[in-house]
Design an enzyme around this catalytic site. Structure first.
Site, PDB file in Angstrom:
ATOM      1  CG  HIS A 278     -13.631 -12.805   7.191  1.00 26.11           C
ATOM      2  ND1 HIS A 278     -13.552 -11.811   8.133  1.00 26.11           N
ATOM      3  CD2 HIS A 278     -12.346 -13.128   6.892  1.00 26.11           C
ATOM      4  CE1 HIS A 278     -12.282 -11.543   8.395  1.00 26.11           C
ATOM      5  NE2 HIS A 278     -11.521 -12.328   7.647  1.00 26.11           N
TER       6      HIS A 278
ATOM      7  CG  ASP B  13     -16.330  18.953  -3.054  1.00 18.49           C
ATOM      8  OD1 ASP B  13     -16.165  17.754  -3.352  1.00 18.49           O
ATOM      9  OD2 ASP B  13     -17.141  19.327  -2.188  1.00 18.49           O
TER      10      ASP B  13
ATOM     11  CD1 TRP C  43     -11.140 -14.599  -1.555  1.00 18.38           C
ATOM     12  CD2 TRP C  43     -11.425 -12.609  -2.559  1.00 18.38           C
ATOM     13  NE1 TRP C  43      -9.908 -14.142  -1.947  1.00 18.38           N
ATOM     14  CE2 TRP C  43     -10.049 -12.923  -2.562  1.00 18.38           C
ATOM     15  CE3 TRP C  43     -11.847 -11.408  -3.133  1.00 18.38           C
ATOM     16  CZ2 TRP C  43      -9.093 -12.080  -3.137  1.00 18.38           C
ATOM     17  CZ3 TRP C  43     -10.889 -10.577  -3.696  1.00 18.38           C
ATOM     18  CH2 TRP C  43      -9.532 -10.915  -3.694  1.00 18.38           C
TER      19      TRP C  43
ATOM     20  CB  SER D 140     -19.372   1.932  -6.109  1.00 17.43           C
ATOM     21  OG  SER D 140     -18.629   2.542  -5.102  1.00 17.43           O
ATOM     22  CB  SER D 141     -14.419   0.594  -7.323  1.00 20.45           C
ATOM     23  OG  SER D 141     -14.700   0.025  -6.078  1.00 20.45           O
TER      24      SER D 141
ATOM     25  CG  HIS E  15      -1.370  -9.825  -7.583  1.00 20.44           C
ATOM     26  ND1 HIS E  15      -1.130 -10.545  -6.452  1.00 20.44           N
ATOM     27  CD2 HIS E  15      -0.405  -8.898  -7.646  1.00 20.44           C
ATOM     28  CE1 HIS E  15      -0.048 -10.072  -5.856  1.00 20.44           C
ATOM     29  NE2 HIS E  15       0.414  -9.079  -6.560  1.00 20.44           N
TER      30      HIS E  15
ATOM     31  CD  GLU F 132      -9.696  -5.306  -4.536  1.00 19.65           C
ATOM     32  OE1 GLU F 132      -9.994  -4.771  -5.626  1.00 19.65           O
ATOM     33  OE2 GLU F 132     -10.028  -4.833  -3.438  1.00 19.65           O
TER      34      GLU F 132
ATOM     35  CE1 TYR G 217       1.466  -5.399  -4.243  1.00 21.13           C
ATOM     36  CE2 TYR G 217       0.681  -6.190  -6.352  1.00 21.13           C
ATOM     37  CZ  TYR G 217       1.553  -6.281  -5.292  1.00 21.13           C
ATOM     38  OH  TYR G 217       2.503  -7.258  -5.291  1.00 21.13           O
TER      39      TYR G 217
ATOM     40  CB  SER H 102       4.385   8.213   3.251  1.00 21.41           C
ATOM     41  OG  SER H 102       4.807   7.023   2.632  1.00 21.41           O
TER      42      SER H 102
ATOM     43  CG  HIS I  58       1.733 -14.646  -7.638  1.00 27.15           C
ATOM     44  ND1 HIS I  58       2.438 -13.477  -7.595  1.00 27.15           N
ATOM     45  CD2 HIS I  58       0.543 -14.374  -7.058  1.00 27.15           C
ATOM     46  CE1 HIS I  58       1.709 -12.545  -7.013  1.00 27.15           C
ATOM     47  NE2 HIS I  58       0.565 -13.057  -6.686  1.00 27.15           N
ATOM     48  CG  HIS I  59      -3.069 -15.291  -6.645  1.00 23.75           C
ATOM     49  ND1 HIS I  59      -3.245 -15.037  -5.305  1.00 23.75           N
ATOM     50  CD2 HIS I  59      -2.583 -14.143  -7.167  1.00 23.75           C
ATOM     51  CE1 HIS I  59      -2.893 -13.786  -5.038  1.00 23.75           C
ATOM     52  NE2 HIS I  59      -2.489 -13.219  -6.150  1.00 23.75           N
TER      53      HIS I  59
ATOM     54  CB  THR J 277       8.042  -4.151  -1.416  1.00 21.46           C
ATOM     55  OG1 THR J 277       7.284  -4.486  -2.569  1.00 21.46           O
ATOM     56  CG2 THR J 277       7.159  -4.186  -0.216  1.00 21.46           C
TER      57      THR J 277
ATOM     58  CE  LYS K 293       5.697   3.158  -0.422  1.00 17.88           C
ATOM     59  NZ  LYS K 293       5.816   4.366  -1.233  1.00 17.88           N
TER      60      LYS K 293
ATOM     61  NE  ARG L  71      -7.056 -19.845   1.965  1.00 21.34           N
ATOM     62  CZ  ARG L  71      -7.007 -18.882   1.029  1.00 21.34           C
ATOM     63  NH1 ARG L  71      -6.155 -18.970   0.034  1.00 21.34           N
ATOM     64  NH2 ARG L  71      -7.776 -17.840   1.105  1.00 21.34           N
TER      65      ARG L  71
END
Ligand code: CU
Lengths: 297, 537
Positions: free
Chosen positions: B79, B109, B144, B174-175, B258, B260, B262, B273, B307-308, B333, B336, B455
């Site tokens: 998932h 293009d 994950w 790819s990314s 982390h 990721e 964002y 926006s 922080h993880h 944040t 925004k 979890r």
């Protein structure tokens, strides 16, 4: 219609929440209750301080959410196309932009200072009167009492079909870890296989058991009673089935238990209740790696 | 050089491949964007079904449907991988990014059309590898995060984890190719007058995301390679017995992981926006602040990873630093959120489906944002780490918020992409149903986390039954809403009326609204000249 269902759900949630913090309940003890929405009752100074700190940040959180929602609600009512057919062209307001950068910064300082205090308080092991070692295994815990002779035993979850009257399902174990109440206890953590995490919510305890490392924490249990927790780091297929059960007893009772436990657990070859095959493993294996002692403050 | 590019494309104009060649060999940014969106829809069905299976099992205490607990862990892992790498990223970055970055900056293009093609097909290959991983020898039940030793050969023998690693490697390649393509396109192919500080915020968001990918993915790739050699070739990077350290993996993983989050949410900022500005009929408030807030979030996002890892046994001083750095992110944040509200302030706001999803996004993002500020504190992690509170937090702030941004972007742009009008009433029902569903699904998980429910467990103490039932009911409401979305897609393509080149009126000021709907195969062959923030006005 959906709006209504959200609203009513929110009201139910709010009322439940209010009653849960306002009503003066007796100490519920060591585990969660049905429909619980708040922390488990604190039974250690660390958990008390966590809840105290959370009371502060909770006010900050709720104020921000309510402020933004009210502002958004007002904007939607006041500036929708019907109410305000002519849009303004304002795109800058320097003072406003400075304010909404500076005010959150100040709020963060208000949060950060007590946060640091809590961090260092929970980290520093006070003068400890005794030590226990916790070793994570797939999928049970091993407890050792280095200050009390050779007591070492495994603690497995009791399967649902073997539960006795009054034992909570999926939290009860065959050999709970017995600890004296009102005692400063040093906790050492390591693992014999993968990373686990030994957690007891009502005591504010949660630390990884990492193979090859020894992590350290401490606890002071305020009251006698049963305290429950669960493994809190994914550790394989039975990750959800290796609970923690602490039985906190008065010091005298603890001494009596120690004598009994020495007879029951210390002789490895005699077939006690514990799973013999696993007894020697944990610390031998950990000792082969780097034993990292954390820097003492 | 810019003019030359336009002429070159013009010469190719008559070459218009059809049939399977049009897609397999595609070098057209619109076709490739469409393929990304289709891939994301397919992956969403798979990833969504997995979450359905998880919620079904968690609906009641004790094991009801799943006896094979490895299968449960594979569902949890699959998932996450699907939703992160194959649903949200392809939809926003690959899909909307490919479609609208060239249109918005006035480029004919992407800079490297053939690279664009390979970067899509690598992702398709990665998806197949990931699915293979779930079906060989019990699958990867590592989460994950793939923490060793659990992901080592000792505890996950068999090729499942290797397939997963290869899948991430290929998806990462790819990314990176996609990121390079976007950076070069945005820096070099803007139409005359489209200065950096006149680019639409969606383009800014893709530019920031591309840099995050370019810097974060190689670190993940390094870690994955070390894990792969640990598993197969006897190295011991993460193995204590050989002098390695499992915590090293966590540092590498979260140094990527982390940024990721964002990477997932920043393109959403861009979409929101555009949508808010369009339907408020006002330019974005505090444009520069908005653009550089994203840059700031991206930069600081690289120095908060631990922080993880507050409970792995990090030194207290290190944790104190990560608390401080993490809290700082709340400032840009906040800028925004306040700027979005200020954009709406004084506007003449219309509320078609994309705007409703944008307002829903702000709500979810604020709720998830404040719980993020709370979770930033190492002390609180003693209570919340690895509980459902974290699950609720990140689904609010990143997962569901990103999905709302995708829906918002979909309804906003589907007219431009297909030339057809989506059914407005059904889309509004879709919004309310989905919004109610996800809130019923995730809000109670805050309570479960407060009460201490960990979890990634298939069974739980009976006291957690109540809120788990509510949560599962919410999941099924959200599931029905998603089925409705697929019905809306079908309805749009089968009976949607034609739309004009600018279907949203005076608020839609970016360049994509100056070309026909559907956007022709080649656009901006003559470069549009821009001299303001609102080139289409
Ligand atoms: Cu475990």
């Amino acid at each position: 219609m959906f709006k209504n269902s959200i609203n009513s759900l929110f009201l139910i949630a709010l009322s439940g929440f209010c009653s849960s913090i306002i009503s003066e309940r007796a100490f519920a003890g060591g585990r969660s209750e049905p429909w619980q929405m708040w922390f488990q009752d604190a039974a250690s100074p660390v958990m008390e301080k966590i809840i105290e700190f959370h009371n502060l940040i909770f006010v900050v959180e709720i104020s921000i959410v309510v402020f933004v929602l009210c502002l958004m609600g007002y904007i939607i009512l006041r500036f929708n196309a019907k109410a305000n057919p002519e849009p303004s062209k304002t795109t800058h307001h320097t003072l406003l932009e400075v304010v909404w950068t500076a005010v959150p910064l100040l709020v963060l300082v208000v949060v950060a200072l007590p946060s640091m205090k809590l961090l260092y308080y929970a980290d520093k092991v006070v003068e400890s009167e005794m030590t226990i070692k916790v070793t994570g295994n797939q999928w049970y815990w091993t407890y050792a009492y280095p200050d009390h002779g050779e007591i070492q035993f495994d603690s497995y979850m009791i399967e649902d079909k073997d539960l006795k009257e009054g034992q909570p399902r999926s939290l009860s174990v065959d050999n709970p870890v017995v600890l004296p109440s009102r005692t400063n206890i040093r906790l050492l953590f390591t693992s014999a296989d993968v990373i686990h995490n030994w957690a007891v919510p009502s005591l504010g305890l949660k630390l990884d058991t990492v193979p090859g490392r020894i992590n350290e924490s401490w606890v002071h249990i305020n009251k006698e009673g049963d305290y429950y927790g669960m493994c809190s780091e994914l550790c394989g297929v039975r990750h959800g089935f290796m609970p923690v059960h602490i039985k906190a007893v008065p010091k005298k009772e603890f001494s009596a238990w120690v004598e009994k436990a020495k007879a029951q657990f210390s002789n490895i070859s005699s077939g006690s209740e514990t799973k013999v095959a696993n007894l020697e493993k944990p610390f031998d294996k950990a000792a082969t790696g780097i034993l990292k002692d954390r820097k003492r403050k | 050089m810019r003019v030359g590019q336009g002429v070159a494309m013009g010469n190719n104009h008559e070459v218009h491949p059809s049939g399977w060649r049009r897609w397999l060999y595609s070098t057209n940014h619109k076709d490739i964007g469409t393929m990304y969106i289709v891939l994301s829809l397919i992956a969403a069905i798979l990833g969504g079904s997995m979450s359905g299976i998880i919620r079904l099992e968690l609906m009641f205490p004790e094991l009801q449907f799943i006896q094979d607990l490895q299968f449960y862990n594979v569902m949890v892992t699959g998932h996450a991988f699907l939703m992160v790498f194959f649903v949200v990223m392809p939809a926003m970055f690959g899909g909307f990014g490919n479609w609208f970055v060239p249109l918005m900056i006035g480029a004919p293009d992407m800079a490297f059309p053939r690279m664009n093609n390979i970067s899509f097909w690598l992702l398709a290959a990665a998806l197949i590898l990931l699915l293979l991983s779930a079906f060989v020898q019990g699958g990867a039940g590592t989460g994950w995060t793939v923490y060793p030793p659990l992901s080592n050969a000792d505890y996950h023998p068999g090729p499942a984890v290797d397939f997963g690693i290869l899948s991430l490697h290929v998806a990462g390649a790819s990314s990176i190719l996609g990121a390079i393509n976007f950076i070069v396109t945005i820096l070099n192919m803007r139409a005359p007058g489209m200065t950096i500080h006149r680019m639409p915020l969606f383009v800014w968001s893709i530019l920031v995301t591309a840099f995050l990918l370019l810097l974060a993915i190689p670190v993940l790739a390094g870690g994955l390679t070390m894990l792969l050699t640990d598993r197969n070739f006897g190295t011991t990077f993460f193995e204590v017995a050989g002098g390695g350290d499992p915590i090293l993996w966590q540092h590498l993983f979260w140094f990527f992981g982390h940024p990721e989050v964002y990477i997932i949410i920043i393109p959403g900022f861009g979409i929101i926006s555009q949508v808010i500005s369009t339907f408020s009929k006002k330019p974005v408030f505090g444009y520069l602040g908005m653009a550089y807030a994203m840059v700031f979030i991206g930069v600081v996002g690289f120095v908060v990873w631990a922080h993880h890892m507050y409970t792995v046994g990090l030194d207290a001083d290190s944790r104190a630093y990560f608390v401080g750095a993490t809290l700082i992110i709340a400032v840009p944040t906040g800028v925004k959120i306040f700027s979005w509200l200020a954009t709406m302030w004084g506007g003449s706001i219309e509320f078609p489906a994309p705007m409703m999803f944008a307002c829903g996004f702000i709500f979810l993002f604020v709720v998830g944002g404040v719980t993020g500020v709370a979770l930033a504190n190492s002390g609180m992690d003693l209570a919340w780490h690895d509980t459902y509170f974290v699950v609720a937090h990140f689904h609010y702030v990143m997962a569901i918020a990103a999905v709302l941004a995708i829906f918002s972007g979909y309804y906003y742009w589907i007219g431009k992409m297909s030339g057809r009008q989506y059914p407005e009433k059904l889309a509004k029902i879709h919004f309310w149903l989905f919004f109610a569903g996800v809130n019923i699904l995730f809000f109670p998980q805050h309570f479960l986390g407060m009460a201490g429910m960990p979890r990634r467990i298939p069974d739980y103490p009976d006291s957690y039954a109540g809120w788990n039932l509510v949560s599962s009911v919410g999941a099924f409401v959200a599931g029905i809403a998603t089925l409705l979305f697929f019905f809306i897609i079908w309805k749009t393509f089968s009976s949607g009326g034609k739309v004009q080149s600018n279907q949203w009126g005076p608020g839609a000021t970016t360049l994509e609204w100056t070309v026909d709907s559907p956007a022709p195969f080649h656009t901006h062959e003559e470069l549009p000249v821009t001299n303001s923030h609102m080139p289409a006005e």
